[in-house]
Scaffold this active site. Structure first.
Site, PDB file in Angstrom:
ATOM      1  N   ASN A 124       0.820  -1.206   0.000  1.00  0.00           N
ATOM      2  CA  ASN A 124       0.000   0.000   0.000  1.00  0.00           C
ATOM      3  C   ASN A 124       0.857   1.260   0.000  1.00  0.00           C
ATOM      4  O   ASN A 124       1.984   1.259   0.477  1.00  0.00           O
ATOM      5  CB  ASN A 124      -0.925   0.004   1.215  1.00  0.00           C
ATOM      6  CG  ASN A 124      -1.857  -1.194   1.222  1.00  0.00           C
ATOM      7  OD1 ASN A 124      -2.132  -1.779   0.179  1.00  0.00           O
ATOM      8  ND2 ASN A 124      -2.332  -1.572   2.390  1.00  0.00           N
ATOM      9  N   ASP A 130      -0.506   4.265   1.219  1.00  0.00           N
ATOM     10  CA  ASP A 130      -1.346   5.206   1.971  1.00  0.00           C
ATOM     11  C   ASP A 130      -0.757   5.658   3.304  1.00  0.00           C
ATOM     12  O   ASP A 130      -1.346   6.499   3.991  1.00  0.00           O
ATOM     13  CB  ASP A 130      -2.725   4.594   2.212  1.00  0.00           C
ATOM     14  CG  ASP A 130      -2.665   3.202   2.848  1.00  0.00           C
ATOM     15  OD1 ASP A 130      -1.743   2.945   3.652  1.00  0.00           O
ATOM     16  OD2 ASP A 130      -3.542   2.369   2.539  1.00  0.00           O
ATOM     17  N   HIS A 173       5.806  -0.445  -2.694  1.00  0.00           N
ATOM     18  CA  HIS A 173       5.428   0.363  -3.858  1.00  0.00           C
ATOM     19  C   HIS A 173       5.546   1.861  -3.597  1.00  0.00           C
ATOM     20  O   HIS A 173       5.000   2.667  -4.355  1.00  0.00           O
ATOM     21  CB  HIS A 173       3.999   0.016  -4.288  1.00  0.00           C
ATOM     22  CG  HIS A 173       3.862  -1.398  -4.760  1.00  0.00           C
ATOM     23  ND1 HIS A 173       2.673  -2.110  -4.661  1.00  0.00           N
ATOM     24  CD2 HIS A 173       4.765  -2.233  -5.330  1.00  0.00           C
ATOM     25  CE1 HIS A 173       2.855  -3.320  -5.149  1.00  0.00           C
ATOM     26  NE2 HIS A 173       4.115  -3.423  -5.564  1.00  0.00           N
ATOM     27  N   CYS A 176      11.266  14.187  -7.711  1.00  0.00           N
ATOM     28  CA  CYS A 176      11.606  14.805  -8.997  1.00  0.00           C
ATOM     29  C   CYS A 176      12.329  13.777  -9.847  1.00  0.00           C
ATOM     30  O   CYS A 176      13.340  13.205  -9.416  1.00  0.00           O
ATOM     31  CB  CYS A 176      12.490  16.039  -8.795  1.00  0.00           C
ATOM     32  SG  CYS A 176      13.096  16.728 -10.372  1.00  0.00           S
ATOM     33  N   SER A 185      -4.767  -9.988  -2.770  1.00  0.00           N
ATOM     34  CA  SER A 185      -5.059 -11.102  -3.674  1.00  0.00           C
ATOM     35  C   SER A 185      -3.780 -11.643  -4.311  1.00  0.00           C
ATOM     36  O   SER A 185      -3.810 -12.674  -4.973  1.00  0.00           O
ATOM     37  CB  SER A 185      -6.026 -10.650  -4.779  1.00  0.00           C
ATOM     38  OG  SER A 185      -5.410  -9.659  -5.598  1.00  0.00           O
ATOM     39  N   ILE A 225     -10.596 -11.446   1.751  1.00  0.00           N
ATOM     40  CA  ILE A 225     -11.951 -11.739   1.291  1.00  0.00           C
ATOM     41  C   ILE A 225     -11.887 -11.987  -0.214  1.00  0.00           C
ATOM     42  O   ILE A 225     -11.604 -11.072  -0.983  1.00  0.00           O
ATOM     43  CB  ILE A 225     -12.913 -10.582   1.604  1.00  0.00           C
ATOM     44  CG1 ILE A 225     -12.915 -10.292   3.108  1.00  0.00           C
ATOM     45  CG2 ILE A 225     -14.325 -10.912   1.128  1.00  0.00           C
ATOM     46  CD1 ILE A 225     -13.730  -9.067   3.495  1.00  0.00           C
TER      47      ILE A 225
END
Length: 317
Positions: free
Chosen positions: A147, A149, A164, A172, A265, A290
């Site tokens: 993630n 975030d 990531h 830059c 997943s 899920i």
């Protein structure tokens, strides 16, 4: 030598200057289930089996994906019925498109500018806090998140690799200068004092849906140091994770005795490769997600539960 002393944290880990958005004291709030697929409540026998797995793990490596943040109100891409791919035909920007096209960058940054206040205000949920607690108790060896975030950092986790990257940093492409995303928001506001746009839906990774007409007059600043292209410090689709990060995670995996996948997943190879490596090392692998994952066929156990509902039930023994 203790592995805690020997670890070298590479570029891209949380430890490299993200202190400005820490939020360690997070009030417990009801989960936001708007982007969470329906799932049955945790089964008592499965909870006990997971408890046994965690209790007997001495060096647990945890990999998290977008499914752990959906309960914080951040949509993912692939969840059945509620993910971006299920709700719309829109697709995330590709790396080559961003780099080569000024209009693509204008569109991306306009959408990101509108969505940033809401996205950056999202807070960790019970799953993030549970993993933070596992780390404090010495149970979690390392946390690898797909993630962008920053919610693990907001929760107070320290041993985090952001595989990531992170949207809270801007890079830059010319000189490599890194700046906080919050600072870029101020530049956007100064360059676009009269620009207004109403969002048409929420997308993952901090942007919203806007029409081409809405983004037409949006102005994007260049790097203040060299005039180069500014890009969020994340790995876009079509790009590759740096070798340094990959090697770092493989080293942490070599030190681990088990692996837990939470909210992923594993459809993207950048994360799936580590589940494969764990399987090849014959490490026990538990998956909480899920819906089906790419590694279900070789996992030791698969649980179709909400991470925020299941992880807090596990205590140290």
């Amino acid at each position: 030598m203790s592995i805690y002393c020997a670890l070298k944290v590479p570029e891209g880990c949380r430890a490299l200057g993200l202190h400005h958005y820490r939020s360690h004291s997070v009030a417990k709030a009801s989960p936001n289930l708007a982007f969470v697929p329906a799932s049955p409540p945790p089964d008592a026998v499965e909870v006990e089996t997971l408890q046994h797995f965690v209790s007997h793990s001495q060096r647990l490596l945890v990999m998290t994906g977008a499914g752990i943040s959906t309960e914080s109100g951040i949509p993912d891409y692939r969840s059945e019925g509620v993910g971006l791919y299920a709700r719309t035909d829109r697709r995330p920007i590709q790396h080559v498109e961003f780099v080569r096209s000024a209009s693509a960058r204008q569109r991306y940054w306009a959408r990101n500018f509108v969505g940033w206040p809401q996205f950056s205000s999202r807070q960790p949920n019970a799953a993030h806090l549970a993993l933070r607690n596992w780390e404090k108790l010495g149970k979690l060896h390392w946390l690898v998140t797909q993630n962008v975030d920053a919610l693990h950092t907001k929760a107070g986790s320290q041993r985090v690799m952001e595989l990531h990257g992170c949207t809270h940093r801007v890079l830059c492409l010319g000189c490599g200068e890194q700046t906080p995303r919050s600072e870029l928001q101020k530049h956007f506001e100064a360059l676009n004092p009269t620009w207004r746009a109403e969002a048409h839906g929420v997308a993952p990774d901090g942007d919203v849906f806007l029409t081409e007409e809405q983004v037409h007059n949006f102005r994007v600043p260049a790097c203040s140091r060299c005039g180069g292209i500014l890009k969020p410090d994340v790995t876009f689709f079509g790009d590759t994770v740096s070798r340094e990060k990959v090697d770092f995670v493989h080293k942490r995996l070599a030190e681990s005795d088990s692996m837990l996948v939470a909210g992923s997943s594993l459809q993207v190879y950048s994360g799936y490769r580590f589940a494969l490596a764990a399987h090849e090392k014959k490490l026990p692998i538990v998956i909480i997600n899920i819906g089906p994952t790419r590694a279900d066929h070789f996992a030791s156990m698969k649980l179709n539960s909400r991470c925020g509902e299941l992880l807090p039930l596990i205590v140290r023994r």
